[in-house]
Design a protein around this motif. Structure first.
Motif, PDB file in Angstrom:
ATOM      1  N   ALA A 299       0.857  -1.181   0.000  1.00  0.00           N
ATOM      2  CA  ALA A 299       0.000   0.000   0.000  1.00  0.00           C
ATOM      3  C   ALA A 299       0.898   1.239   0.000  1.00  0.00           C
ATOM      4  CB  ALA A 299      -0.924  -0.001   1.213  1.00  0.00           C
ATOM      5  N   PRO A 300       0.376   2.394  -0.399  1.00  0.00           N
ATOM      6  CA  PRO A 300       1.239   3.557  -0.602  1.00  0.00           C
ATOM      7  C   PRO A 300       1.784   4.183   0.671  1.00  0.00           C
ATOM      8  CG  PRO A 300      -1.056   4.133  -0.955  1.00  0.00           C
ATOM      9  CD  PRO A 300      -1.024   2.654  -0.808  1.00  0.00           C
ATOM     10  N   VAL A 301       2.892   4.891   0.499  1.00  0.00           N
ATOM     11  CA  VAL A 301       3.438   5.782   1.507  1.00  0.00           C
ATOM     12  C   VAL A 301       3.080   7.204   1.084  1.00  0.00           C
ATOM     13  CG1 VAL A 301       5.551   6.682   2.550  1.00  0.00           C
ATOM     14  CG2 VAL A 301       5.303   4.233   2.125  1.00  0.00           C
ATOM     15  N   LEU A 302       2.582   8.005   2.016  1.00  0.00           N
ATOM     16  CA  LEU A 302       2.079   9.338   1.717  1.00  0.00           C
ATOM     17  C   LEU A 302       3.019  10.402   2.281  1.00  0.00           C
ATOM     18  CD1 LEU A 302      -1.669   8.705   2.630  1.00  0.00           C
ATOM     19  CD2 LEU A 302      -0.548   8.375   0.420  1.00  0.00           C
ATOM     20  N   LEU A 303       3.352  11.391   1.436  1.00  0.00           N
ATOM     21  CA  LEU A 303       4.216  12.498   1.832  1.00  0.00           C
ATOM     22  C   LEU A 303       3.484  13.806   1.568  1.00  0.00           C
ATOM     23  CD1 LEU A 303       6.207  10.067   1.159  1.00  0.00           C
ATOM     24  CD2 LEU A 303       7.918  11.829   0.671  1.00  0.00           C
ATOM     25  N   LEU A 304       3.524  14.720   2.523  1.00  0.00           N
ATOM     26  CA  LEU A 304       2.939  16.045   2.366  1.00  0.00           C
ATOM     27  C   LEU A 304       4.056  17.070   2.351  1.00  0.00           C
ATOM     28  CD1 LEU A 304       0.329  17.788   2.243  1.00  0.00           C
ATOM     29  CD2 LEU A 304       0.493  17.968   4.742  1.00  0.00           C
ATOM     30  N   GLY A 305       4.192  17.793   1.231  1.00  0.00           N
ATOM     31  CA  GLY A 305       5.246  18.784   1.089  1.00  0.00           C
ATOM     32  C   GLY A 305       4.859  20.132   1.662  1.00  0.00           C
ATOM     33  N   ARG A 306       5.844  20.986   1.770  1.00  0.00           N
ATOM     34  CA  ARG A 306       5.596  22.320   2.321  1.00  0.00           C
ATOM     35  C   ARG A 306       4.680  23.157   1.436  1.00  0.00           C
ATOM     36  NH1 ARG A 306      11.850  23.636   4.111  1.00  0.00           N
ATOM     37  NH2 ARG A 306      11.934  22.149   5.854  1.00  0.00           N
ATOM     38  N   ASP A 307       4.590  22.804   0.160  1.00  0.00           N
ATOM     39  CA  ASP A 307       3.711  23.535  -0.746  1.00  0.00           C
ATOM     40  C   ASP A 307       2.272  23.055  -0.676  1.00  0.00           C
ATOM     41  OD1 ASP A 307       4.012  21.057  -1.875  1.00  0.00           O
ATOM     42  OD2 ASP A 307       4.504  21.768  -3.891  1.00  0.00           O
ATOM     43  N   GLY A 308       1.991  22.101   0.218  1.00  0.00           N
ATOM     44  CA  GLY A 308       0.642  21.595   0.362  1.00  0.00           C
ATOM     45  C   GLY A 308       0.297  20.465  -0.574  1.00  0.00           C
ATOM     46  N   THR A 309       1.285  19.952  -1.323  1.00  0.00           N
ATOM     47  CA  THR A 309       1.050  18.852  -2.250  1.00  0.00           C
ATOM     48  C   THR A 309       1.298  17.515  -1.578  1.00  0.00           C
ATOM     49  OG1 THR A 309       1.682  20.209  -4.160  1.00  0.00           O
ATOM     50  CG2 THR A 309       1.749  17.817  -4.445  1.00  0.00           C
ATOM     51  N   MET A 310       0.335  16.600  -1.720  1.00  0.00           N
ATOM     52  CA  MET A 310       0.512  15.237  -1.233  1.00  0.00           C
ATOM     53  C   MET A 310       0.978  14.364  -2.386  1.00  0.00           C
ATOM     54  SD  MET A 310      -2.191  12.590   0.600  1.00  0.00           S
ATOM     55  CE  MET A 310      -2.113  13.395   2.211  1.00  0.00           C
ATOM     56  N   ARG A 311       1.940  13.483  -2.083  1.00  0.00           N
ATOM     57  CA  ARG A 311       2.454  12.550  -3.076  1.00  0.00           C
ATOM     58  C   ARG A 311       2.355  11.136  -2.526  1.00  0.00           C
ATOM     59  NH1 ARG A 311       5.258  17.270  -3.454  1.00  0.00           N
ATOM     60  NH2 ARG A 311       5.502  18.114  -5.568  1.00  0.00           N
ATOM     61  N   SER A 312       1.993  10.218  -3.393  1.00  0.00           N
ATOM     62  CA  SER A 312       1.867   8.812  -3.044  1.00  0.00           C
ATOM     63  C   SER A 312       2.992   8.047  -3.724  1.00  0.00           C
ATOM     64  CB  SER A 312       0.500   8.300  -3.516  1.00  0.00           C
ATOM     65  OG  SER A 312       0.421   6.894  -3.417  1.00  0.00           O
ATOM     66  N   HIS A 313       3.695   7.206  -2.945  1.00  0.00           N
ATOM     67  CA  HIS A 313       4.840   6.464  -3.468  1.00  0.00           C
ATOM     68  C   HIS A 313       4.690   4.976  -3.197  1.00  0.00           C
ATOM     69  CE1 HIS A 313       7.613   9.904  -4.303  1.00  0.00           C
ATOM     70  NE2 HIS A 313       6.825  10.503  -3.431  1.00  0.00           N
ATOM     71  N   ASP A 314       5.230   4.183  -4.100  1.00  0.00           N
ATOM     72  CA  ASP A 314       5.343   2.749  -3.864  1.00  0.00           C
ATOM     73  C   ASP A 314       6.406   2.537  -2.795  1.00  0.00           C
ATOM     74  OD1 ASP A 314       6.688   0.046  -4.258  1.00  0.00           O
ATOM     75  OD2 ASP A 314       4.967  -0.156  -5.598  1.00  0.00           O
ATOM     76  N   PRO A 315       6.094   1.834  -1.695  1.00  0.00           N
ATOM     77  CA  PRO A 315       7.062   1.720  -0.594  1.00  0.00           C
ATOM     78  C   PRO A 315       8.296   0.893  -0.939  1.00  0.00           C
ATOM     79  CG  PRO A 315       5.164   0.321  -0.195  1.00  0.00           C
ATOM     80  CD  PRO A 315       4.831   1.151  -1.395  1.00  0.00           C
ATOM     81  N   ALA A 316       8.188  -0.015  -1.902  1.00  0.00           N
ATOM     82  CA  ALA A 316       9.314  -0.885  -2.245  1.00  0.00           C
ATOM     83  C   ALA A 316      10.240  -0.262  -3.276  1.00  0.00           C
ATOM     84  CB  ALA A 316       8.796  -2.230  -2.754  1.00  0.00           C
TER      85      ALA A 316
END
Length: 382
Positions: A299-316
């Motif tokens: 399942a994805p790993v979620l990152l929230l940047g300082r610009d307010g953008t959320m990014r979803s990444h493959d954990p592997a």
């Protein structure tokens, strides 16, 4: 409800009003559900609450994602941070934490699960403690304190709402695990019983301990050279893949409750993913990150940047799967809370909480508009 199955932990067994799983037939007495406490209602589905605290003013609110309704549940002047251990929220000021029983919790017996709902109430104050690094299980909750760790008895909290005199243990990081307490200090991790007495110590070193988590695969303590995974009576070091600068090491782990995949900020260079099943570290993202969370295995790993953008990444693999602007700039109090279906982000500037479907390209499922600025947030009910 299915009776039987795995044995309870001693602490859970002590909190339930239960004589055992009864048999069938008209003579069998009616049994009290596992994990029940007086005044609670058992429900068929999980009960979640988002505990929100105003950025100014100290009023604390509970948001029910199922209905979208909010209710004020208390006021804590000088509020600085919030944390949680599943049922209870801990509201920190400079002088300690106020304990809030959010009235929703889950009792997981492995082969079956019980969900409960009760009234929300403030229970009291624990002086000289904070919320950074708070962890808990069915038996104990560890709160960071000046010069050590204070340990709360969950039997007392769960059953009567009484804050029993907390045990204080010297150390920098503590993790409740299987009815015991793992305490890291002086480069080693020691095992303490519920009274605070040390009963053993692991040989595997853990220099400069910072960060901790409890999962279904064991307890984790962050070290300068990686992470120490404790399973049963064994400790295993999961080393970083090479040298890691001090400002890029993982110091605060975030994950869906129980999940064996953990995420942590890597300074200004993305995030770390710690996969306990594979016993491996991975890096995802590359830029400054304010908040992270890991949904779970595959399942994805979620990152929230300082610009307010959320990014979803493959954990592997680290591959970016989706990207969406969630906030008009993210403040320092923004967090990502995740459960089995959704992610939640508090938006203090926009006076809202955003619900994200992380399995659908970060689709904005709902926005809960609020009459206040939610500067702090923690999810409970797990």
């Amino acid at each position: 409800m299915i009776c039987g199955g795995r044995a309870w932990t001693a602490a859970v067994a002590a909190t339930v009003l239960l004589a055992g799983c009864g048999g069938s037939g008209p003579a069998a007495p009616r049994q009290t559900p596992h994990g029940y406490v007086r005044g609670a209602e058992e429900t068929a589905e999980p009960q979640r609450r988002l505990i929100l605290a105003e950025a100014a003013g100290g009023t604390v609110h509970a948001l029910d994602p199922a209905t979208g309704r909010t209710a004020a549940v208390g006021t804590v002047q000088g509020l600085q941070s919030v944390g949680g251990d599943g049922r209870f929220a801990y509201l920190a000021t400079g002088g300690g934490v106020h304990v809030l029983d959010t009235g929703v919790w889950t009792v997981d017996h492995g082969d079956h699960v019980h969900y409960y709902r009760a009234r929300t109430r403030m229970l009291g104050h624990v002086p000289d403690t904070g919320t950074v690094g708070i962890t808990g299980d069915a038996a104990l909750t560890a709160l960071p304190a000046r010069g050590g760790v204070r340990v709360l008895d969950r039997e007392s909290l769960d059953g009567t709402g009484r804050i029993a005199e907390p045990v204080k243990v010297a150390g920098r990081v503590a993790v409740p695990y299987a009815g015991r307490l793992l305490v890291a200090g002086e480069g080693r991790v020691a095992v303490h019983d519920r009274t605070g007495r040390r009963v053993s110590r692991f040989a595997e070193p853990c220099p400069d301990p910072r960060g901790q988590a409890t999962t279904r695969r064991g307890a984790v303590i962050g070290c300068a050279d990686g992470a120490l995974l404790v399973t049963g009576n064994r400790a295993h070091k999961i080393a970083y893949p090479g040298a890691v600068p001090a400002d890029e090491r993982a110091t605060e782990f975030r994950h869906r409750p129980g999940s064996p995949v953990l995420a942590a900020r890597a300074g200004d260079k993305g995030a770390w993913v710690l996969d306990l099943a594979a016993r491996k570290w991975n890096r995802v993202g590359s830029g400054p990150t304010l908040a992270v969370n890991a949904v779970g295995e595959d399942a994805p790993v979620l990152l929230l940047g300082r610009d307010g953008t959320m990014r979803s990444h493959d954990p592997a693999t680290g591959r970016q799967k989706a990207s969406k602007r969630i906030l008009d700039g993210a403040g320092p109090g923004a967090v990502i809370e995740v459960d089995a279906a959704r992610a939640y982000v508090n938006d203090a500037a926009g006076k809202a909480v955003h619900e994200i479907d992380y399995n659908d390209d970060l689709r904005l499922a709902r926005t809960f508009d609020l009459p206040f600025a939610p500067g702090h947030m923690v999810e409970t009910g797990w």
